[in-house]
Scaffold this active site. Structure first.
Site, PDB file in Angstrom:
ATOM      1  N   GLU A   1      72.153   0.695  12.986  1.00 32.75           N
ATOM      2  CA  GLU A   1      72.669   2.015  12.643  1.00 32.75           C
ATOM      3  C   GLU A   1      73.087   2.780  13.906  1.00 32.75           C
ATOM      4  O   GLU A   1      72.647   2.435  15.013  1.00 32.75           O
ATOM      5  CB  GLU A   1      71.573   2.803  11.915  1.00 32.75           C
ATOM      6  CG  GLU A   1      71.091   2.145  10.635  1.00 32.75           C
ATOM      7  CD  GLU A   1      72.072   2.309   9.475  1.00 32.75           C
ATOM      8  OE1 GLU A   1      73.149   2.907   9.673  1.00 32.75           O
ATOM      9  OE2 GLU A   1      71.756   1.834   8.372  1.00 32.75           O
TER      10      GLU A   1
ATOM     11  N   ASN B   1      79.642   4.189   8.506  1.00 32.39           N
ATOM     12  CA  ASN B   1      79.158   4.889   9.711  1.00 32.39           C
ATOM     13  C   ASN B   1      79.237   3.989  10.951  1.00 32.39           C
ATOM     14  O   ASN B   1      78.714   4.339  11.998  1.00 32.39           O
ATOM     15  CB  ASN B   1      77.726   5.406   9.499  1.00 32.39           C
ATOM     16  CG  ASN B   1      76.723   4.270   9.309  1.00 32.39           C
ATOM     17  OD1 ASN B   1      77.092   3.095   9.338  1.00 32.39           O
ATOM     18  ND2 ASN B   1      75.461   4.623   9.124  1.00 32.39           N
TER      19      ASN B   1
ATOM     20  N   HIS C   1      77.997   0.899  11.171  1.00 33.15           N
ATOM     21  CA  HIS C   1      76.908  -0.072  11.351  1.00 33.15           C
ATOM     22  C   HIS C   1      77.407  -1.504  11.186  1.00 33.15           C
ATOM     23  O   HIS C   1      78.368  -1.764  10.461  1.00 33.15           O
ATOM     24  CB  HIS C   1      75.700   0.227  10.449  1.00 33.15           C
ATOM     25  CG  HIS C   1      75.886  -0.045   9.000  1.00 33.15           C
ATOM     26  ND1 HIS C   1      75.446   0.807   8.014  1.00 33.15           N
ATOM     27  CD2 HIS C   1      76.442  -1.096   8.343  1.00 33.15           C
ATOM     28  CE1 HIS C   1      75.714   0.289   6.836  1.00 33.15           C
ATOM     29  NE2 HIS C   1      76.331  -0.857   7.005  1.00 33.15           N
TER      30      HIS C   1
ATOM     31  N   ASP D   1      70.910 -10.078   7.678  1.00 34.51           N
ATOM     32  CA  ASP D   1      69.889  -9.074   7.367  1.00 34.51           C
ATOM     33  C   ASP D   1      69.290  -9.264   5.981  1.00 34.51           C
ATOM     34  O   ASP D   1      69.795 -10.042   5.170  1.00 34.51           O
ATOM     35  CB  ASP D   1      70.483  -7.656   7.520  1.00 34.51           C
ATOM     36  CG  ASP D   1      71.877  -7.511   6.928  1.00 34.51           C
ATOM     37  OD1 ASP D   1      72.292  -8.382   6.141  1.00 34.51           O
ATOM     38  OD2 ASP D   1      72.551  -6.522   7.247  1.00 34.51           O
TER      39      ASP D   1
HETATM   40  C1  F6R Z   1      75.565  -6.815   4.957  1.00 31.46           C
HETATM   41  C2  F6R Z   1      75.625  -5.995   6.154  1.00 31.46           C
HETATM   42  C3  F6R Z   1      76.314  -4.668   6.180  1.00 31.46           C
HETATM   43  C4  F6R Z   1      77.689  -4.682   5.540  1.00 31.46           C
HETATM   44  C5  F6R Z   1      78.349  -3.310   5.640  1.00 31.46           C
HETATM   45  C6  F6R Z   1      79.668  -3.266   4.902  1.00 31.46           C
HETATM   46  O1  F6R Z   1      74.852  -8.006   5.190  1.00 31.46           O
HETATM   47  O2  F6R Z   1      75.075  -6.381   7.128  1.00 31.46           O
HETATM   48  O3  F6R Z   1      76.413  -4.241   7.523  1.00 31.46           O
HETATM   49  O4  F6R Z   1      78.489  -5.634   6.168  1.00 31.46           O
HETATM   50  O5  F6R Z   1      77.499  -2.340   5.098  1.00 31.46           O
HETATM   51  O6  F6R Z   1      79.421  -3.404   3.545  1.00 31.46           O
HETATM   52  P1  F6R Z   1      80.585  -3.516   2.479  1.00 31.46           P
HETATM   53  O7  F6R Z   1      81.258  -4.825   2.696  1.00 31.46           O
HETATM   54  O8  F6R Z   1      79.885  -3.470   1.143  1.00 31.46           O
HETATM   55  O9  F6R Z   1      81.496  -2.361   2.716  1.00 31.46           O
END
Ligand code: F6R
Length: 245
Positions: free
Chosen positions: A143, A136, A138, A67
Protein backbone atom coordinates in the site's frame (compact mmCIF):
# COMPACT_ATOMS: atom_id res chain seq x y z
CA UNK A 1 9.67 -0.42 -20.48
CA UNK A 2 7.82 -1.93 -23.40
CA UNK A 3 4.23 -0.85 -23.90
CA UNK A 4 1.53 -2.74 -25.75
CA UNK A 5 -1.60 -0.78 -26.51
CA UNK A 6 -4.79 -2.78 -26.68
CA UNK A 7 -8.18 -1.66 -27.87
CA UNK A 8 -10.33 -3.04 -25.08
CA UNK A 9 -10.34 -5.58 -22.27
CA UNK A 10 -10.47 -8.70 -24.44
CA UNK A 11 -7.69 -7.41 -26.66
CA UNK A 12 -5.57 -6.61 -23.59
CA UNK A 13 -6.25 -10.10 -22.21
CA UNK A 14 -5.20 -11.72 -25.45
CA UNK A 15 -2.03 -9.65 -25.81
CA UNK A 16 -0.98 -10.35 -22.22
CA UNK A 17 -1.84 -14.05 -22.60
CA UNK A 18 0.39 -14.14 -25.67
CA UNK A 19 3.30 -12.86 -23.60
CA UNK A 20 2.76 -15.39 -20.81
CA UNK A 21 2.30 -18.29 -23.20
CA UNK A 22 5.45 -17.31 -25.10
CA UNK A 23 7.32 -17.42 -21.79
CA UNK A 24 6.03 -20.93 -21.04
CA UNK A 25 6.65 -22.19 -24.57
CA UNK A 26 10.23 -20.87 -24.55
CA UNK A 27 10.89 -22.11 -21.01
CA UNK A 28 8.54 -24.96 -20.04
CA UNK A 29 9.90 -24.98 -16.46
CA UNK A 30 9.11 -21.29 -15.97
CA UNK A 31 8.39 -19.89 -12.53
CA UNK A 32 5.42 -17.56 -12.90
CA UNK A 33 4.33 -14.99 -10.33
CA UNK A 34 0.55 -14.57 -10.53
CA UNK A 35 -2.10 -12.11 -9.39
CA UNK A 36 -5.80 -12.19 -8.69
CA UNK A 37 -8.30 -9.34 -9.16
CA UNK A 38 -10.59 -8.62 -12.07
CA UNK A 39 -7.95 -7.57 -14.59
CA UNK A 40 -6.25 -10.96 -15.21
CA UNK A 41 -9.45 -13.03 -15.41
CA UNK A 42 -9.68 -12.70 -19.19
CA UNK A 43 -6.06 -13.58 -19.76
CA UNK A 44 -6.36 -16.69 -17.56
CA UNK A 45 -9.41 -17.68 -19.62
CA UNK A 46 -7.44 -17.17 -22.82
CA UNK A 47 -4.48 -19.22 -21.57
CA UNK A 48 -6.84 -22.03 -20.54
CA UNK A 49 -8.35 -22.00 -24.01
CA UNK A 50 -4.95 -22.27 -25.65
CA UNK A 51 -4.09 -25.10 -23.24
CA UNK A 52 -7.27 -26.96 -24.31
CA UNK A 53 -6.28 -26.51 -27.93
CA UNK A 54 -2.86 -28.00 -27.20
CA UNK A 55 -0.96 -24.79 -27.86
CA UNK A 56 0.60 -24.38 -24.42
CA UNK A 57 1.58 -26.90 -21.75
CA UNK A 58 1.79 -25.93 -18.07
CA UNK A 59 2.99 -29.30 -16.74
CA UNK A 60 6.50 -28.01 -16.02
CA UNK A 61 5.47 -24.63 -14.64
CA UNK A 62 5.71 -23.47 -11.03
CA UNK A 63 3.44 -20.65 -9.88
CA UNK A 64 3.91 -18.36 -6.90
CA UNK A 65 1.04 -16.00 -6.18
CA UNK A 66 1.55 -12.46 -5.01
CA UNK A 67 -0.75 -12.40 -2.04
CA UNK A 68 -3.49 -13.90 0.11
CA UNK A 69 -5.81 -12.65 2.82
CA UNK A 70 -4.90 -13.60 6.35
CA UNK A 71 -7.62 -15.62 8.07
CA UNK A 72 -9.24 -17.16 5.00
CA UNK A 73 -9.02 -20.91 4.37
CA UNK A 74 -7.91 -22.00 0.87
CA UNK A 75 -11.46 -23.15 0.05
CA UNK A 76 -13.10 -19.95 1.31
CA UNK A 77 -15.00 -18.48 -1.66
CA UNK A 78 -13.14 -15.16 -1.23
CA UNK A 79 -9.67 -16.60 -0.80
CA UNK A 80 -7.15 -16.03 -3.53
CA UNK A 81 -6.35 -19.76 -3.47
CA UNK A 82 -9.94 -20.49 -4.49
CA UNK A 83 -9.86 -17.69 -7.07
CA UNK A 84 -6.77 -19.17 -8.69
CA UNK A 85 -8.26 -22.65 -8.84
CA UNK A 86 -11.56 -21.48 -10.28
CA UNK A 87 -10.14 -19.01 -12.75
CA UNK A 88 -6.99 -20.80 -13.83
CA UNK A 89 -5.50 -23.87 -12.16
CA UNK A 90 -8.58 -26.09 -12.57
CA UNK A 91 -8.51 -25.43 -16.31
CA UNK A 92 -4.87 -26.16 -17.08
CA UNK A 93 -2.41 -28.98 -16.39
CA UNK A 94 -0.17 -27.24 -13.85
CA UNK A 95 0.74 -29.69 -11.08
CA UNK A 96 -1.14 -28.64 -7.96
CA UNK A 97 1.93 -29.21 -5.78
CA UNK A 98 3.78 -26.66 -7.91
CA UNK A 99 1.27 -23.87 -7.21
CA UNK A 100 2.02 -21.69 -4.21
CA UNK A 101 0.09 -19.08 -2.27
CA UNK A 102 0.63 -17.74 1.22
CA UNK A 103 -1.32 -19.82 3.75
CA UNK A 104 -4.07 -17.55 5.08
CA UNK A 105 -4.51 -19.83 8.09
CA UNK A 106 -0.85 -20.02 9.13
CA UNK A 107 -0.61 -19.78 12.92
CA UNK A 108 2.63 -17.84 12.91
CA UNK A 109 2.75 -14.95 10.43
CA UNK A 110 6.49 -14.44 10.69
CA UNK A 111 7.20 -18.09 9.93
CA UNK A 112 4.73 -18.01 7.05
CA UNK A 113 6.56 -15.04 5.49
CA UNK A 114 9.88 -16.87 5.90
CA UNK A 115 8.39 -20.02 4.33
CA UNK A 116 7.19 -17.98 1.36
CA UNK A 117 10.54 -16.27 0.89
CA UNK A 118 12.15 -19.72 0.90
CA UNK A 119 9.75 -20.88 -1.84
CA UNK A 120 10.75 -17.88 -3.95
CA UNK A 121 14.43 -18.50 -3.32
CA UNK A 122 14.33 -22.27 -3.85
CA UNK A 123 12.35 -21.93 -7.07
CA UNK A 124 15.24 -19.96 -8.54
CA UNK A 125 13.24 -16.72 -8.65
CA UNK A 126 10.35 -15.53 -10.76
CA UNK A 127 10.89 -15.66 -14.51
CA UNK A 128 7.78 -13.63 -15.18
CA UNK A 129 5.52 -11.82 -12.74
CA UNK A 130 2.01 -10.73 -13.68
CA UNK A 131 0.79 -7.62 -11.87
CA UNK A 132 -2.36 -5.53 -11.71
CA UNK A 133 -2.40 -2.07 -10.17
CA UNK A 134 -4.83 -0.85 -7.52
CA UNK A 135 -6.49 2.55 -7.86
CA UNK A 136 -4.22 3.87 -5.11
CA UNK A 137 -1.14 2.52 -6.87
CA UNK A 138 -0.76 -0.63 -4.80
CA UNK A 139 0.90 -3.70 -6.27
CA UNK A 140 0.17 -6.92 -4.48
CA UNK A 141 -0.95 -5.54 -1.12
CA UNK A 142 1.93 -3.07 -0.96
CA UNK A 143 0.00 0.00 0.00
CA UNK A 144 1.07 3.66 -0.37
CA UNK A 145 3.70 4.72 2.12
CA UNK A 146 5.24 1.28 2.61
CA UNK A 147 8.94 0.56 2.34
CA UNK A 148 10.47 -0.50 -0.97
CA UNK A 149 12.94 -2.96 0.58
CA UNK A 150 10.53 -5.52 2.06
CA UNK A 151 10.23 -9.19 1.18
CA UNK A 152 7.05 -11.16 1.91
CA UNK A 153 5.25 -9.58 4.87
CA UNK A 154 1.89 -9.14 6.56
CA UNK A 155 0.11 -5.85 5.87
CA UNK A 156 -2.86 -4.00 7.28
CA UNK A 157 -5.15 -3.08 4.42
CA UNK A 158 -5.92 0.60 3.85
CA UNK A 159 -9.48 1.84 3.88
CA UNK A 160 -9.39 2.44 0.11
CA UNK A 161 -8.32 -1.14 -0.57
CA UNK A 162 -10.98 -2.49 1.79
CA UNK A 163 -13.55 -0.42 -0.10
CA UNK A 164 -12.23 -1.51 -3.50
CA UNK A 165 -12.28 -5.19 -2.51
CA UNK A 166 -15.67 -4.96 -0.87
CA UNK A 167 -17.28 -5.81 -4.22
CA UNK A 168 -16.19 -9.41 -3.74
CA UNK A 169 -17.63 -9.69 -0.18
CA UNK A 170 -21.15 -9.37 1.28
CA UNK A 171 -20.10 -6.10 3.00
CA UNK A 172 -17.02 -4.03 3.88
CA UNK A 173 -17.10 -5.59 7.36
CA UNK A 174 -16.43 -8.99 5.82
CA UNK A 175 -13.23 -7.89 4.04
CA UNK A 176 -10.24 -9.22 6.01
CA UNK A 177 -8.10 -6.49 7.55
CA UNK A 178 -4.74 -8.17 6.98
CA UNK A 179 -3.06 -9.90 4.08
CA UNK A 180 0.21 -11.54 3.17
CA UNK A 181 1.98 -10.04 0.21
CA UNK A 182 5.23 -10.32 -1.63
CA UNK A 183 7.08 -7.11 -0.86
CA UNK A 184 8.45 -4.62 -3.35
CA UNK A 185 11.88 -6.23 -3.00
CA UNK A 186 10.51 -9.65 -4.01
CA UNK A 187 8.56 -8.07 -6.87
CA UNK A 188 11.58 -6.18 -8.19
CA UNK A 189 13.63 -9.39 -8.27
CA UNK A 190 11.36 -10.91 -10.95
CA UNK A 191 13.22 -11.15 -14.26
CA UNK A 192 10.30 -9.85 -16.29
CA UNK A 193 7.23 -8.02 -14.98
CA UNK A 194 4.04 -7.89 -17.02
CA UNK A 195 1.59 -5.22 -15.85
CA UNK A 196 -2.01 -5.39 -17.02
CA UNK A 197 -4.41 -2.45 -16.77
CA UNK A 198 -7.89 -1.95 -18.14
CA UNK A 199 -10.60 0.66 -17.98
CA UNK A 200 -10.95 4.40 -17.51
CA UNK A 201 -10.82 4.13 -13.71
CA UNK A 202 -7.15 3.12 -13.98
CA UNK A 203 -6.08 5.98 -16.29
CA UNK A 204 -5.02 8.35 -13.51
CA UNK A 205 -3.00 5.82 -11.58
CA UNK A 206 -1.35 4.51 -14.76
CA UNK A 207 -0.11 8.04 -15.45
CA UNK A 208 1.09 8.56 -11.89
CA UNK A 209 2.80 5.16 -11.80
CA UNK A 210 4.63 5.35 -15.11
CA UNK A 211 4.99 9.06 -15.87
CA UNK A 212 5.18 10.53 -12.37
CA UNK A 213 7.94 10.55 -9.74
CA UNK A 214 9.10 7.28 -8.20
CA UNK A 215 7.73 7.42 -4.67
CA UNK A 216 6.47 5.02 -1.99
CA UNK A 217 3.24 7.05 -2.11
CA UNK A 218 2.61 5.33 -5.46
CA UNK A 219 4.04 1.84 -4.95
CA UNK A 220 3.69 0.90 -8.64
CA UNK A 221 6.00 3.81 -9.57
CA UNK A 222 8.94 1.68 -8.41
CA UNK A 223 8.43 -0.37 -11.57
CA UNK A 224 10.07 2.50 -13.48
CA UNK A 225 13.33 1.30 -11.91
CA UNK A 226 12.98 -2.27 -13.22
CA UNK A 227 14.76 -2.96 -16.49
CA UNK A 228 12.26 -5.42 -17.95
CA UNK A 229 8.69 -4.25 -17.53
CA UNK A 230 6.01 -4.88 -20.12
CA UNK A 231 2.88 -2.77 -19.76
CA UNK A 232 -0.24 -4.03 -21.50
CA UNK A 233 -3.19 -1.68 -21.29
CA UNK A 234 -6.37 -0.96 -23.13
CA UNK A 235 -7.21 2.41 -24.64
CA UNK A 236 -9.20 3.66 -21.65
CA UNK A 237 -6.54 2.79 -19.08
CA UNK A 238 -3.74 4.25 -21.18
CA UNK A 239 -5.39 7.47 -22.26
CA UNK A 240 -3.47 9.73 -19.86
CA UNK A 241 -0.10 8.15 -20.45
CA UNK A 242 2.19 10.11 -22.71
CA UNK A 243 5.66 8.60 -22.70
CA UNK A 244 7.98 7.65 -25.52
CA UNK A 245 7.48 4.04 -26.51
C1 F6R B 1 -4.21 -9.17 -6.60
C2 F6R B 1 -3.39 -8.02 -6.25
C3 F6R B 1 -3.89 -6.62 -6.38
C4 F6R B 1 -4.58 -6.34 -7.71
C5 F6R B 1 -5.02 -4.88 -7.79
C6 F6R B 1 -5.82 -4.60 -9.04
O1 F6R B 1 -3.51 -10.38 -6.38
O2 F6R B 1 -2.30 -8.22 -5.82
O3 F6R B 1 -2.80 -5.74 -6.21
O4 F6R B 1 -3.71 -6.62 -8.76
O5 F6R B 1 -5.81 -4.57 -6.67
O6 F6R B 1 -7.01 -5.30 -8.97
P1 F6R B 1 -8.05 -5.33 -10.16
O7 F6R B 1 -7.43 -6.12 -11.27
O8 F6R B 1 -9.26 -6.04 -9.60
O9 F6R B 1 -8.31 -3.92 -10.55
Amino acid sequence: MRIYHAEHYDDMSRKAANILSAQVILKPASVLGLSTGSTPVGLYRQLAEWYRKGDVDFSGVTTVNLDEYQGLAPDDPQSYARFMRENFFDHINVKRENTHLPDGLAADAERECARYEAILRDSGGLDMLLLGIGHNGHIGFNEPGGAFEKGTHLVTLTQSTIEANQRFFPSADDVPRHAYTMGIRSIMQARTIVVVVSGASKAGIVRRAFAGPVTPEVPASVLQLHNNVILVGDREAMKQLRIEN
